[in-house]
Design an enzyme around this catalytic site. Structure first.
Site, PDB file in Angstrom:
ATOM      1  N   GLY A   1      39.142 -33.788  33.882  1.00 38.44           N
ATOM      2  CA  GLY A   1      38.892 -32.375  33.613  1.00 38.44           C
ATOM      3  C   GLY A   1      37.937 -32.242  32.445  1.00 38.44           C
ATOM      4  O   GLY A   1      37.841 -33.126  31.586  1.00 38.44           O
ATOM      5  N   GLY A   2      37.220 -31.107  32.379  1.00 42.80           N
ATOM      6  CA  GLY A   2      36.280 -30.893  31.283  1.00 42.80           C
ATOM      7  C   GLY A   2      35.282 -32.029  31.203  1.00 42.80           C
ATOM      8  O   GLY A   2      34.660 -32.408  32.197  1.00 42.80           O
ATOM      9  N   ASP A   3      35.140 -32.593  29.989  1.00 42.03           N
ATOM     10  CA  ASP A   3      34.208 -33.701  29.794  1.00 42.03           C
ATOM     11  C   ASP A   3      34.961 -35.016  29.586  1.00 42.03           C
ATOM     12  O   ASP A   3      34.443 -35.933  28.962  1.00 42.03           O
ATOM     13  CB  ASP A   3      33.286 -33.425  28.611  1.00 42.03           C
ATOM     14  CG  ASP A   3      34.057 -33.252  27.307  1.00 42.03           C
ATOM     15  OD1 ASP A   3      35.238 -32.855  27.363  1.00 42.03           O
ATOM     16  OD2 ASP A   3      33.492 -33.513  26.222  1.00 42.03           O
ATOM     17  N   GLU A   4      36.173 -35.119  30.144  1.00 40.00           N
ATOM     18  CA  GLU A   4      36.978 -36.325  29.974  1.00 40.00           C
ATOM     19  C   GLU A   4      37.041 -37.110  31.291  1.00 40.00           C
ATOM     20  O   GLU A   4      37.396 -36.575  32.336  1.00 40.00           O
ATOM     21  CB  GLU A   4      38.390 -35.976  29.518  1.00 40.00           C
ATOM     22  CG  GLU A   4      39.198 -37.208  29.122  1.00 40.00           C
ATOM     23  CD  GLU A   4      40.548 -36.859  28.521  1.00 40.00           C
ATOM     24  OE1 GLU A   4      41.116 -37.725  27.840  1.00 40.00           O
ATOM     25  OE2 GLU A   4      41.030 -35.736  28.733  1.00 40.00           O
TER      26      GLU A   4
ATOM     27  N   LEU B   1      33.004 -37.125  26.205  1.00 37.78           N
ATOM     28  CA  LEU B   1      31.620 -36.946  25.780  1.00 37.78           C
ATOM     29  C   LEU B   1      31.573 -36.272  24.415  1.00 37.78           C
ATOM     30  O   LEU B   1      32.319 -35.325  24.155  1.00 37.78           O
ATOM     31  CB  LEU B   1      30.852 -36.111  26.804  1.00 37.78           C
ATOM     32  CG  LEU B   1      30.800 -36.672  28.227  1.00 37.78           C
ATOM     33  CD1 LEU B   1      29.906 -35.805  29.103  1.00 37.78           C
ATOM     34  CD2 LEU B   1      30.320 -38.116  28.236  1.00 37.78           C
TER      35      LEU B   1
END
Length: 313
Positions: free
Chosen positions: A221-224, A181
């Site tokens: 994980g995160g925005d991936e 993102l």
């Protein structure tokens, strides 16, 4: 002497009652089947497991129909093996009760012989639905991202090996896609992590809906996010599908009165043939494609693969 005998009879009755209570509490019933006539006999516990009215006739063909397809096949194979070998078998089966409820049942099968000829099979049936549900809940926790419900990184990589090695579908996998993102950190910094979580959940929902038949979707994980794309196969069509994915992800979402703009960069590594490529190599290529998409201005698609030159969409 009569009083002693009465006490002894009462004690036997108590033992039988306690035994029946224990079986009912454990949701266990006993059964047997006469092999010549196929006449079934059940205790009350089996009637309860199947949700079957006690007054209805027990016809084996009707009861077998209550097993779900795979469980029916496994049960019939196990039954035939016990009749042939005389060795007892225990297996878990899934049924749909007479009232339409799905349950898991632990089935044990043994045989009674008359000389060398089996004349009767018998055993126990136990409702293990709650145990199976608990195990399934633990499995989902271990395999899914707790926020979005998508596959986590570990299970995503394991499923990749299953997809490319699926001989039934000819190793049908066309690309490893990474989605990152754009500006997600700024969203968290501006509106807070609750807004960020809402954005991640909405992106996951959109990806799951778009690729529910065409690929496996995971959150790394995160925005991936990542996708193992099964279809389409040609690089041109893959680029077209991923361009539509960008448009779909770029629709604004609304959270607590705020309009949140969403965009993403996408990098894809074409799997090509042969399919037995190491996932580490594909991740490296997809990461490179994702880096190029972001370096080119974000909100775009980049493809890398052995069968085509890199291309932007």
């Amino acid at each position: 002497m009569r009083e002693d005998a009465a006490a002894s009879v009462l004690s036997d009755e108590v033992r039988v009652r306690l035994y029946d209570q224990a079986l009912n509490a454990a949701r266990i019933g006993a059964w047997e089947c006469d092999l010549q006539s196929e006449r079934l006999s059940w205790t009350s516990g089996v009637y309860d497991i199947f949700g079957y009215p006690a007054g209805n006739p027990l016809r084996r063909a009707a009861i077998v129909d209550l097993y779900l397809d795979e469980s029916r096949r496994n049960m019939e194979l196990a039954r035939a093996d016990v009749i042939r070998s005389g060795r007892p078998v225990t297996l878990d089966t899934e049924i749909q009760t007479w009232r339409g409820e799905r349950r898991w049942m632990r089935l044990s099968i043994n045989a009674t012989q008359d000389g060398d000829r089996p004349v009767r099979i018998f055993g126990a049936k136990q409702d293990v639905t709650s145990d199976r549900q608990a195990l399934e809940h633990l499995r989902r926790q271990a395999e899914t991202d707790p926020l979005t419900g998508l596959a986590n990184r570990a299970i995503f990589q394991a499923r990749y090996r299953e997809v490319v090695g699926d001989s039934l579908n000819y190793g049908f996998a066309s690309a490893l896609v990474l989605i990152d993102l754009d500006g997600f950190k700024e969203l968290n910094d501006t509106l807070g992590h609750l807004a960020g979580d809402a954005c991640l959940c909405e992106v996951a929902r959109r990806l799951r809906r778009a690729f529910h038949n065409a690929g496996l979707v995971g959150r790394l994980g995160g925005d991936e996010f990542a996708i193992i794309l099964r279809a389409p196969r040609s690089p041109a069509r893959i680029a077209e599908v991923l361009q539509h994915t960008l448009a779909m992800l770029s629709r604004a979402l609304f959270w607590n009165g705020h309009r949140i703009e969403v965009s993403a960069s996408i990098g894809a590594a074409l799997i090509g043939r042969p399919h037995r490529r190491r996932i580490a190599d594909l991740f490296e290529e997809a990461d490179l494609a994702l880096y190029r998409a972001k370096a080119a201005g974000r909100n775009r698609v980049q493809l890398i693969g052995d069968e085509t030159q890199s291309r932007a969409a």
